[in-house]
Design a protein around this motif. Structure first.
Motif, PDB file in Angstrom:
ATOM      1  N   THR A 546       0.818  -1.188   0.053  1.00  0.00           N
ATOM      2  CA  THR A 546      -0.074   0.059  -0.064  1.00  0.00           C
ATOM      3  C   THR A 546       1.080   1.194   0.105  1.00  0.00           C
ATOM      4  O   THR A 546       0.209   2.280  -0.017  1.00  0.00           O
ATOM      5  N   ALA A 547       2.022   1.061  -0.015  1.00  0.00           N
ATOM      6  CA  ALA A 547       2.862   2.089   0.099  1.00  0.00           C
ATOM      7  C   ALA A 547       3.438   2.752  -1.255  1.00  0.00           C
ATOM      8  O   ALA A 547       4.228   3.512  -1.639  1.00  0.00           O
ATOM      9  N   VAL A 548       3.061   2.163  -2.226  1.00  0.00           N
ATOM     10  CA  VAL A 548       3.335   2.230  -3.594  1.00  0.00           C
ATOM     11  C   VAL A 548       2.982   3.585  -4.096  1.00  0.00           C
ATOM     12  O   VAL A 548       1.857   3.934  -3.598  1.00  0.00           O
ATOM     13  N   ASP A 549       3.781   4.358  -4.824  1.00  0.00           N
ATOM     14  CA  ASP A 549       3.335   5.749  -5.429  1.00  0.00           C
ATOM     15  C   ASP A 549       2.543   5.575  -6.884  1.00  0.00           C
ATOM     16  O   ASP A 549       2.873   4.713  -7.434  1.00  0.00           O
ATOM     17  N   ILE A 550       1.339   6.122  -6.913  1.00  0.00           N
ATOM     18  CA  ILE A 550       0.694   6.169  -8.108  1.00  0.00           C
ATOM     19  C   ILE A 550       0.996   7.278  -9.003  1.00  0.00           C
ATOM     20  O   ILE A 550       0.668   8.351  -8.707  1.00  0.00           O
ATOM     21  N   PRO A 551       1.564   6.928 -10.211  1.00  0.00           N
ATOM     22  CA  PRO A 551       1.941   8.117 -11.118  1.00  0.00           C
ATOM     23  C   PRO A 551       0.775   8.493 -12.104  1.00  0.00           C
ATOM     24  O   PRO A 551      -0.127   7.939 -12.176  1.00  0.00           O
TER      25      PRO A 551
END
Length: 988
Positions: A546-551
């Protein structure tokens, strides 16, 4: 090359026309390329829209549905283990709320357009979970109601049993008293005979009934031990059983001899062996429970050893069978004893009136009934208490059958009682006691229903977990389906873009640079790569990151909307994680409640030695004066320092800082259990151990009562030790130690062994005795024997006996250092005694003794017979044989103040002791002359003189002390040495 062209051709195909035609062709190709690109963008937009409108919502709702299913599966066991109705209602409220959320999420998931078959399956699972939770709640509610009713009934049973005993005991006392008083008043001249007879018969009956009552209690304790679930409870039950066993054995020993006594003793012994013999039921149950506890601590769900369980069942069945056999033997014996008492009374009182016979018969009968009622009531109370704690429903019916038999026996005995208000009260209280075991409202029915509801709750809880697993599997399949759809859309986009690039290359080679620039500068960085990044972010989210960055969330096109939808999905997953953390906090609160329910004090410190959690018992037991000050986060050193300052800990009063440092070190590096003494007189057992994360967990138990018992035992042990120390004065320390350590048995045995025997006596003792008064002689002799005995014990000797002024000592038994070492120790002891006698002679002369004592010593090494001689009632540990006689003869042949030894002893000590030949002597009882040697001193002491020379080799022996020689002796020694030196030189 020059070509001819007409004016018209030059005008139509000029440079301008070619440029225009090329521009038009380029423009046409550009328009075709633009159309192709537009088609690719259309396919990309449609794929992105498909992902954002179908796959992402489906995955979001699916994840939330799976999380909610996990929450329900985790909460259902808490509902089943509720101990009160309030806890059940609280857990049920949480389950209902989560079930409603589960239903809402299921409807939302169906609305996303999942396949109809999956939608139908999800609805069925949801309805099944709701139904199972409702049934589970009903089963738990019914079980709690039955448990409360059972506890109330158990309390009523205890009160009824106490009330029955309160009514029965005065009647028993009155019956015995009235029987004796009435017999004394009516028997007249035969009072002594009839009283002796009645008391003897009643005593026998009372002993038999006591055996009956205590045997019933022993059987009940064995049954209780088989069902106890805490290993710490086994020892108190075992102690009660030991007391009951002692009472049974004492009563049986007091019984007179009769035909069935041996059978009765055998049956009672078999019953008691179940609880006191090797591998008894208490040891088996305790080992079984400890194995179960160890498995639970290690996280192992395996059952304890099947061998222990089988052995426990066999012992329990054996106890029941033997108890039944004992009752079958005991009941007719009681009846026969009663009958014998009546018959004997009739024979003794043949001349007495009919009234006294009726009185005796009636009194004994009433007493028998009352004692039988007491025994059966104790059995009924024990059976009811055992039924209340049973955990196996199959054991209830056998216990109920035994209760019915005991209750029927009580009813028959009550019918034999006479009329009267006191008997009616007793009958009412007995019926009140037995009523608690009858019907569905009785303790048997309540416990059976409670166990049945508990089994139902376990089955429903297991079904709910299986349904949750099925729901989770369906959700996982939906997530995989949505992810597959998303991957297909991304694949379609990549394929379309690849085809468009090929078409654009084929349309015009001239526009390849422009197409390449468009692809490089726009399509790849602005469309393909952002789409791949978003797809990778979706994959990362699907794996739980859930820590992934959404580009691309700042874009305004379809990719931007897709990124925004994926961001919403990530935020939802974060909320779910927070909900899980909240659930963890709730679980931690329940763990705190469980810790609070522990009977001992409990504390947990983290790796930095700060208090994490403790129960109220920890504060009230260890720190009662500062309980409110103990809060999580405090260091152990701070807490214990406050306790030391307040004077709570008695052990720390002498040196607080030293004790504090030692206690903190023990806490940080625990090595086992230790005991503290508190200021209020209590004793606390501290058990600490390290956890895997470096923390310290501790359990504190109040062992004050145990310490009091240990103190009583220590006092008794000290008394026994004082008695044994007094007894030791009559024995040699080696004999005393070997007997009391169990290495030697006190029986008439002997053995052949090579010993070194010592004899000494006082020269001229008869003359000395005549010169002194008896008091002075006694003091002088005791002083001499004390000093000699101390030296003997310092050298490891075994003092055989004192014969007047003579001392008999030997080395080599019961402990031996080896024949040579024993002989050497004996001779060194004799030298020490001789030196001490010289000091004592000075003291005695100064105190007024005209002729101080002088001792003679004889030593021999040889085989002797050593052991216990005498009778079974009085025996003596001593030695006999020729070697003993020779030592005695050597002592008689020695001169006062000298030590005479045999050749056997000389051969063993000659390397360390300086001896001189004394010649041969003729000894009575020995056919050949005996070579003897006079002991001078040890070489170690003689070598203290710097000019002393002593050498001994196979062919050389030299002992020379120039300082002790006269001038003539030194001249002769010099001449001998020179002659010896010349002979040695000539031999070379």
């Amino acid at each position: 090359m020059i070509t001819s062209e007409t004016p018209g051709e030059r005008k139509f195909f000029g440079i301008r026309a070619k440029l225009i035609l090329a521009f038009c062709a380029m423009a046409g190709l550009t328009m075709i390329a633009a159309g192709t690109a537009e088609y690719g963008f259309f396919v990309v937009a449609r794929s992105v829209e498909r992902i954002t409108s179908e796959s992402v919502p489906t995955m979001t709702v699916s994840f939330r549905l799976a999380e909610k299913s996990e929450e329900i599966a985790a909460t259902a066991p808490a509902l089943m283990t509720s101990n009160t109705q309030a806890e059940r209602i609280l857990e049920q409220t949480e389950l209902e709320a989560r079930a409603r959320e589960l239903a809402e999420l299921t409807e939302a998931l169906i609305l996303t357009g999942i396949p109809q078959a999956m939608a139908s399956t999800l609805e069925d699972i949801r309805d099944l979970i709701t139904t199972e939770l409702r049934k589970l709640n009903e089963a738990v509610e019914e079980r709690l109601q039955l448990s409360a009713q059972r506890k109330m009934t158990s309390a009523e049973i205890s009160a009824a049993h106490a009330s029955f005993a309160e009514a029965l005991e005065p009647l028993v006392d009155d019956a015995v008293f009235n029987l004796i008083i009435s017999g004394e008043e009516l028997t007249g001249q035969s009072a002594a005979a009839i009283t002796s007879l009645v008391e003897g018969g009643v005593s026998t009956i009372n002993l038999l009934l006591t055996v009956n009552s205590e045997a019933n209690l022993a059987a009940g304790l064995i049954a209780q031990a088989t069902s106890v679930s805490d290993p710490l409870l086994v020892q108190p039950i075992r102690e009660r059983f030991d007391a009951t066993s002692s009472a049974v054995r004492q009563s049986l020993r007091q019984l007179p001899d009769f035909e069935e006594k041996q059978s009765l003793l055998l049956a009672a012994d078999l019953l008691l062996q179940v609880g006191s013999g090797e591998g008894n039921i208490f040891e088996v149950r305790e080992r079984e429970l400890r194995e179960l506890k160890v498995s639970a601590d290690l996280g192992d769900d395996s059952a304890p050893s099947e061998l222990l369980s089988a052995k426990r069942e066999i012992l329990a069945t054996t106890a029941q069978d033997v108890h039944a056999d004992l009752l079958n033997i005991l009941t007719p014996v009681v009846d026969e004893a009663t009958f014998d008492l009546v018959i004997a009374s009739e024979n003794v009182t043949t001349q007495s009136t009919e009234a006294i016979r009726n009185l005796i018969d009636g009194g004994v009968s009433a007493l028998q009934v009352l004692l039988s009622l007491r025994a059966e009531a104790n059995l009924v109370a024990g059976l009811l208490a055992e039924a209340a704690s049973l955990s196996d429903p199959t054991l209830i019916q056998p216990l109920r059958e035994r209760f019915v038999a005991a209750a029927d026996h009580i009813s028959r005995q009550l019918n034999r009682l006479p009329e009267g208000d006191e008997w009616r009260t007793l009958e009412e209280r007995a019926e009140r006691l037995t009523s608690h075991g009858i019907g569905d409202d009785g303790i048997f029915g309540l416990r059976e229903q409670e166990l049945r509801q508990f089994a139902t709750a376990e089955r429903l809880s297991q079904q709910a977990r299986m349904s949750s697993v099925a729901l989770r599997n369906e959700v996982a399949e939906l997530v995989l389906l949505a992810q597959s759809s998303s991957d297909q859309a991304a694949l379609q986009v990549n394929e379309t873009m690849g085809e468009n690039e090929v078409i654009m290359l084929l349309i015009t080679a001239a526009s390849i640079l422009g197409a390449t620039l468009i692809v490089i500068l726009y399509v790849t960085p602005r469309v393909v790569r952002p789409l791949e990044n978003i797809t990778q972010a979706m994959i990362d989210l699907a794996t739980g990151d859930t820590a992934v960055d959404i580009p691309g969330r700042d874009r305004g096109d379809e990719l931007g909307r897709m990124a925004q939808a994926l961001g919403v999905f990530r935020d939802t997953a974060i909320e779910v994680q927070k909900a899980n953390l909240k659930e963890i906090d709730e679980t931690r609160r329940r763990l705190s409640d469980a810790i609070e329910s522990i009977s001992e004090a409990f504390s947990l410190y983290d790796g930095e030695d700060r208090l994490v959690v403790c129960n109220s018992k920890y504060r009230s037991l260890l720190y009662p004066a500062m309980a409110d000050e103990i809060v999580p986060g405090m260091t152990f050193e701070a807490i214990i320092r406050r306790a030391v300052r307040s004077g709570i800990i008695k052990d720390a009063r002498d040196d607080p800082e030293a004790w504090l440092a030692k206690r903190v070190a023990q806490h940080r590096r625990p090595s086992g259990s230790h005991i503290q003494q508190r200021g209020d007189g209590r004793w606390i057992l501290v058990s600490e151990r390290k956890t895997e994360d470096g923390g310290t967990v501790a359990v504190y138990s109040d062992i004050t009562e145990l310490k009091l018992r240990e103190r009583e035992l220590a006092e008794k042990s000290n008394a026994l030790e004082q008695l044994s120390n007094q007894l030791a004065k009559y024995l040699s320390p080696q004999i005393y130690e070997s007997i009391f350590s169990g290495r030697q048995e006190v029986k008439l045995t002997s053995r052949r062994k090579k010993l070194t025997v010592f004899f000494s006596d006082i020269a001229g003792f008869t003359e000395t005795a005549d010169r002194l008064e008896s008091e002075e002689l006694t003091q002088l002799l005791n002083h001499y024997l004390t000093e000699m005995s101390r030296i003997a014990l310092d050298h490891g000797a075994t003092i055989d006996k004192y014969v007047g002024d003579a001392i008999v000592i030997f080395f080599g038994d019961p402990e031996s250092q080896g024949v040579k070492e024993d002989a050497l120790a004996c001779v060194k002891m004799a030298i020490a005694m001789r030196e001490r006698m010289r000091d004592l002679q000075v003291m005695w002369r100064d105190s007024g003794t005209e002729k101080p004592l002088q001792c003679r010593i004889g030593i021999n090494t040889g085989f002797c017979t050593v052991g216990n001689f005498g009778s079974e009632d009085r025996m003596d540990y001593t030695i006999i044989g020729g070697g003993v006689n020779l030592a005695s003869r050597l002592e008689s042949a020695s001169t006062p103040g000298e030590i005479l030894i045999s050749y056997e002893t000389y051969a063993l000590v000659k390397n360390e002791i300086d001896c001189e030949e004394h010649g041969e002597i003729t000894v009575k009882g020995i056919a050949y002359p005996v070579a003897t040697y006079q002991v001078v001193d040890s070489y170690a002491k003689l070598d203290k003189s710097p000019r002393r020379i002593h050498e001994e080799h196979p062919n050389l022996k030299l002992s020379l002390d120039p300082d002790a020689m006269s001038a003539g002796e030194r001249s002769r020694a010099a001449e001998v040495l020179r002659r010896a030196l010349d002979q040695v030189s000539d031999a070379d």
